[in-house]
Design an enzyme around this catalytic site. Structure first.
Site, PDB file in Angstrom:
ATOM      1  N   ASN A  88       1.064   1.846   6.979  1.00 23.31           N
ATOM      2  CA  ASN A  88       0.723   1.059   5.794  1.00 23.31           C
ATOM      3  C   ASN A  88       0.694   1.916   4.538  1.00 23.31           C
ATOM      4  OD1 ASN A  88       0.157  -1.432   7.299  1.00 23.31           O
ATOM      5  ND2 ASN A  88      -1.511  -0.229   8.160  1.00 23.31           N
ATOM      6  N   GLN A  94      12.589 -14.601   6.005  1.00 22.32           N
ATOM      7  CA  GLN A  94      11.340 -15.370   5.923  1.00 22.32           C
ATOM      8  C   GLN A  94      11.134 -15.571   4.428  1.00 22.32           C
ATOM      9  OE1 GLN A  94       7.748 -13.178   6.682  1.00 22.32           O
ATOM     10  NE2 GLN A  94       6.557 -15.000   7.224  1.00 22.32           N
ATOM     11  N   ARG A 128       0.805  -1.232   0.000  1.00 19.06           N
ATOM     12  CA  ARG A 128       0.000   0.000   0.000  1.00 19.06           C
ATOM     13  C   ARG A 128       0.836   1.279   0.000  1.00 19.06           C
ATOM     14  NH1 ARG A 128      -4.321  -0.430   4.494  1.00 19.06           N
ATOM     15  NH2 ARG A 128      -2.986  -2.047   5.381  1.00 19.06           N
TER      16      ARG A 128
HETATM   17  C1  UD1 Z   1      -1.053  -7.303  13.369  1.00 21.65           C
HETATM   18  C2  UD1 Z   1      -1.660  -8.216  14.424  1.00 21.65           C
HETATM   19  C3  UD1 Z   1      -2.919  -7.570  15.002  1.00 21.65           C
HETATM   20  C4  UD1 Z   1      -2.571  -6.218  15.574  1.00 21.65           C
HETATM   21  C5  UD1 Z   1      -1.894  -5.354  14.527  1.00 21.65           C
HETATM   22  C6  UD1 Z   1      -1.366  -4.079  15.149  1.00 21.65           C
HETATM   23  C7  UD1 Z   1      -1.207 -10.507  13.704  1.00 21.65           C
HETATM   24  C8  UD1 Z   1      -1.744 -11.718  13.062  1.00 21.65           C
HETATM   25  N1  UD1 Z   1      -2.013  -9.471  13.792  1.00 21.65           N
HETATM   26  O1  UD1 Z   1      -1.974  -7.232  12.296  1.00 21.65           O
HETATM   27  O2  UD1 Z   1      -3.453  -8.387  16.032  1.00 21.65           O
HETATM   28  O3  UD1 Z   1      -3.729  -5.563  16.053  1.00 21.65           O
HETATM   29  O4  UD1 Z   1      -0.764  -6.037  13.946  1.00 21.65           O
HETATM   30  O5  UD1 Z   1      -0.913  -3.216  14.158  1.00 21.65           O
HETATM   31  O6  UD1 Z   1      -0.071 -10.514  14.152  1.00 21.65           O
HETATM   32  N2  UD1 Z   1       5.157  -9.428   8.645  1.00 21.65           N
HETATM   33  C9  UD1 Z   1       6.175 -10.258   8.243  1.00 21.65           C
HETATM   34  N3  UD1 Z   1       5.868 -11.395   7.575  1.00 21.65           N
HETATM   35  C10 UD1 Z   1       4.583 -11.752   7.297  1.00 21.65           C
HETATM   36  C11 UD1 Z   1       3.541 -10.891   7.695  1.00 21.65           C
HETATM   37  C12 UD1 Z   1       3.865  -9.734   8.380  1.00 21.65           C
HETATM   38  O7  UD1 Z   1       7.350  -9.973   8.478  1.00 21.65           O
HETATM   39  O8  UD1 Z   1       4.405 -12.810   6.681  1.00 21.65           O
HETATM   40  C13 UD1 Z   1       5.477  -8.192   9.362  1.00 21.65           C
HETATM   41  C14 UD1 Z   1       5.099  -6.964   8.552  1.00 21.65           C
HETATM   42  O9  UD1 Z   1       6.201  -6.529   7.784  1.00 21.65           O
HETATM   43  C15 UD1 Z   1       4.720  -5.961   9.614  1.00 21.65           C
HETATM   44  C16 UD1 Z   1       4.252  -6.812  10.796  1.00 21.65           C
HETATM   45  O10 UD1 Z   1       4.720  -8.104  10.550  1.00 21.65           O
HETATM   46  O11 UD1 Z   1       5.832  -5.209  10.031  1.00 21.65           O
HETATM   47  C17 UD1 Z   1       2.755  -6.781  10.980  1.00 21.65           C
HETATM   48  O12 UD1 Z   1       2.132  -7.387   9.895  1.00 21.65           O
HETATM   49  P1  UD1 Z   1       0.726  -6.924   9.334  1.00 21.65           P
HETATM   50  O13 UD1 Z   1       0.369  -7.764   8.195  1.00 21.65           O
HETATM   51  O14 UD1 Z   1       0.759  -5.446   9.136  1.00 21.65           O
HETATM   52  O15 UD1 Z   1      -0.211  -7.290  10.573  1.00 21.65           O
HETATM   53  P2  UD1 Z   1      -1.629  -6.671  10.828  1.00 21.65           P
HETATM   54  O16 UD1 Z   1      -2.597  -7.290   9.918  1.00 21.65           O
HETATM   55  O17 UD1 Z   1      -1.555  -5.211  10.876  1.00 21.65           O
HETATM   56 CA    CA Z   2      -0.138  -3.540  10.097  1.00 22.07          CA
END
Ligand code: UD1
Ligand code: CA
Length: 456
Positions: free
Chosen positions: A234, A80, A24
């Site tokens: 985001n 990852q 995004r």
């Molecule tokens: C996450 C939390 C949610 C919380 C929110 C707060 C989970 C499942 N959910 O959701 O409970 O309220 O943050 O902002 O944890 N990332 C990776 N690899 C992946 C996916 C994500 O490294 O496969 C990293 C992203 O780069 C990011 C962070 O993890 O920095 C959070 O990921 P994101 O997908 O933004 O989680 P949310 O859906 O926002």
């Molecule tokens: Ca997030």
């Protein structure tokens, strides 16, 4: 002797998740490298962790994020291979930390406003309660996208339900997961081994560890975090919001440390800006990366500074531009519409009006007249101008580099200096003035026809 009781915590490791795609942002560069206060977003998270003196800070990146690895060095990165969710991302750190005996804080690289104090509160809560997991909770104005924190009657956390998987009743919960969590290390690896991607997004959720912890008779508690601290970025709109909050924080710190900001809202600082005591900064000043300001410096309105050092008692601006590589000595005056680049100006020198001084040294107490220009570039290379101490450069002088003006020398106004001026000499390098007697009168008489005497 201090009688403060220092709480000692178990050894700590921090795992920063940053492998998400960040689509995004609509950007070529990884999201976590977008700058806030002129520093990549993720470096703010790394420094908040670093101040806790952890044994280990690890960043989880996606393949191809070499620039992120560079930005966080010397901290280690692990990869990852596919973005399968936050739980899978945390698992990427397991190989390195599997024997680590202590606590692990998992946090996000795209939430750069988290502070050391807030992270410290997670550690405190764990030592006070003995809980195995401590989760940051916050109550956002709009909880729509966040994981909801489900508590039991004793305020223990029993589950985190992601928005996409929540029942309508769970969606009414206002308390949300801020994203920062502290785990006892062994507990984390055990629970991560049990999560599965059976949910609305088909991802491995880190947050599923909470419900599993209950089954394993582990306890989880919540620490409230201010919403600012967990702001996740985001989009570029959120980036701008984070910038604004970070600027407020930096301005506040500058003032608390003894600087006067006349109109703080209009002053822009960098994460690495160093400001001494009794510094005054006027309105509309922009301070870029790598700026170090000594004590009792005054920076007047509308200055732009980047990679410069300004020593005690100097006066800058209004409307000065100080570019990389510049060192301004003590009590130097740099006035309006003066540009300095890679210039070393020694103590007490004055460059007060309308000048460009680039690739130059200016000796102590030298006086550089209005409109002095160092011609440092010949179209191919940059050359050095050296101006001695107590030299006096007359207004509107061009100094064609490489060139040297000796200590105490004078340069007449309007000169174009191409040769060395010896110490204490006067150099005048301009056309000599000739006065032609009566020329102007004759010229006028030729041009303006004589008036005929009036006829009656
Ligand atoms: C996450 C939390 C949610 C919380 C929110 C707060 C989970 C499942 N959910 O959701 O409970 O309220 O943050 O902002 O944890 N990332 C990776 N690899 C992946 C996916 C994500 O490294 O496969 C990293 C992203 O780069 C990011 C962070 O993890 O920095 C959070 O990921 P994101 O997908 O933004 O989680 P949310 O859906 O926002
Ligand atoms: Ca997030």
């Amino acid at each position: 002797m201090s009688n403060e009781i220092e709480t000692t915590f178990p050894p700590l490791a921090c795992v920063i998740l940053a492998a998400g795609r960040g689509t995004r942002m609509r950007s070529e560069i990884p999201k976590v490298l977008h700058p806030i206060a002129n520093s990549p977003m993720i470096t703010h998270v790394v420094s908040a962790c670093g101040a806790l003196n952890p044994a280990n800070v690890m960043v989880v990146v996606a393949p191809g994020m070499d620039a992120v690895e560079k930005a966080v060095a010397p901290h280690r990165c692990v990869k990852q291979s596919e973005p399968l969710g936050t739980g899978d991302a945390a698992k990427a750190a397991q190989e390195t930390l599997k024997d680590f005996d202590g606590d692990i804080i998992v946090l996000f690289g795209d939430a750069p406003l988290v502070t050391t104090e807030a992270l410290r509160r997670l550690q405190l809560k764990r030592s006070e309660t003995g809980a195995d997991i401590v989760v940051s909770g916050f109550t956002p104005e709009d909880p729509t996208p966040y994981g909801r924190l489900v508590l039991d009657s004793r305020e223990n956390l029993i589950a985190i339900v992601e928005a996409a998987d929540a029942t309508s009743q769970q969606r009414d919960i206002r308390l949300c997961n801020g994203g920062v969590m502290l785990f006892e290390a062994k507990t984390l690896w055990t629970l991560l081994g049990q999560i599965n991607p059976v949910n609305a997004k088909g991802e491995y959720y880190l947050t599923d560890c909470i419900a599993l912890a209950g089954e394993a008779r582990k306890t989880c508690v919540v620490v409230p975090f201010p919403p600012d601290q967990v702001l996740g970025i985001n989009t570029r709109c959120e980036l701008a919001k984070a910038e604004k909050l970070m600027q407020q924080r930096l301005r506040g710190n500058a003032m608390l440390n003894g600087a006067t900001l006349i109109d703080p809202e209009t002053v822009y600082l960098s994460a690495d800006t160093k400001i001494g005591r009794d510094v005054t900064i006027g309105p509309n000043v922009v301070i870029g990366r790598g700026v170090e300001i000594g004590d009792k410096v005054e920076i007047r309105a509308f200055c732009h500074l980047e990679q410069v050092r300004i020593d005690n008692g100097a006066m800058i601006g209004p409307f000065a531009r100080l570019r990389p590589g510049t060192v301004v000595g003590a009590h130097v005056h740099i006035g309006n519409f003066v540009e300095l680049k890679n210039a070393k100006v020694d103590s007490g020198a004055k460059i007060n009006h309308l000048s460009y001084i680039g690739d130059a040294t200016v000796g102590a107490r030298a006086n550089i007249g209005a409109g002095t220009i160092t011609c440092n570039y010949d179209g191919f290379r940059k050359h050095l101008t050296q101006i001695g101490s107590e030299a006096f450069i007359g207004s509107n002088t061009a100094l064609v580099a490489p060139v040297k003006v000796g200590d105490g020398a004078f340069v007449g106004a309007g000169s174009v200096i191409t040769l060395e001026v010896p110490s204490k000499a006067l150099a005048v390098a301009r056309g000599r003035q000739t006065n032609i007697k009566d020329w102007a009168r004759r010229f006028r008489e030729e041009k303006v026809p004589k008036k005929e005497p009036p006829t009656h």
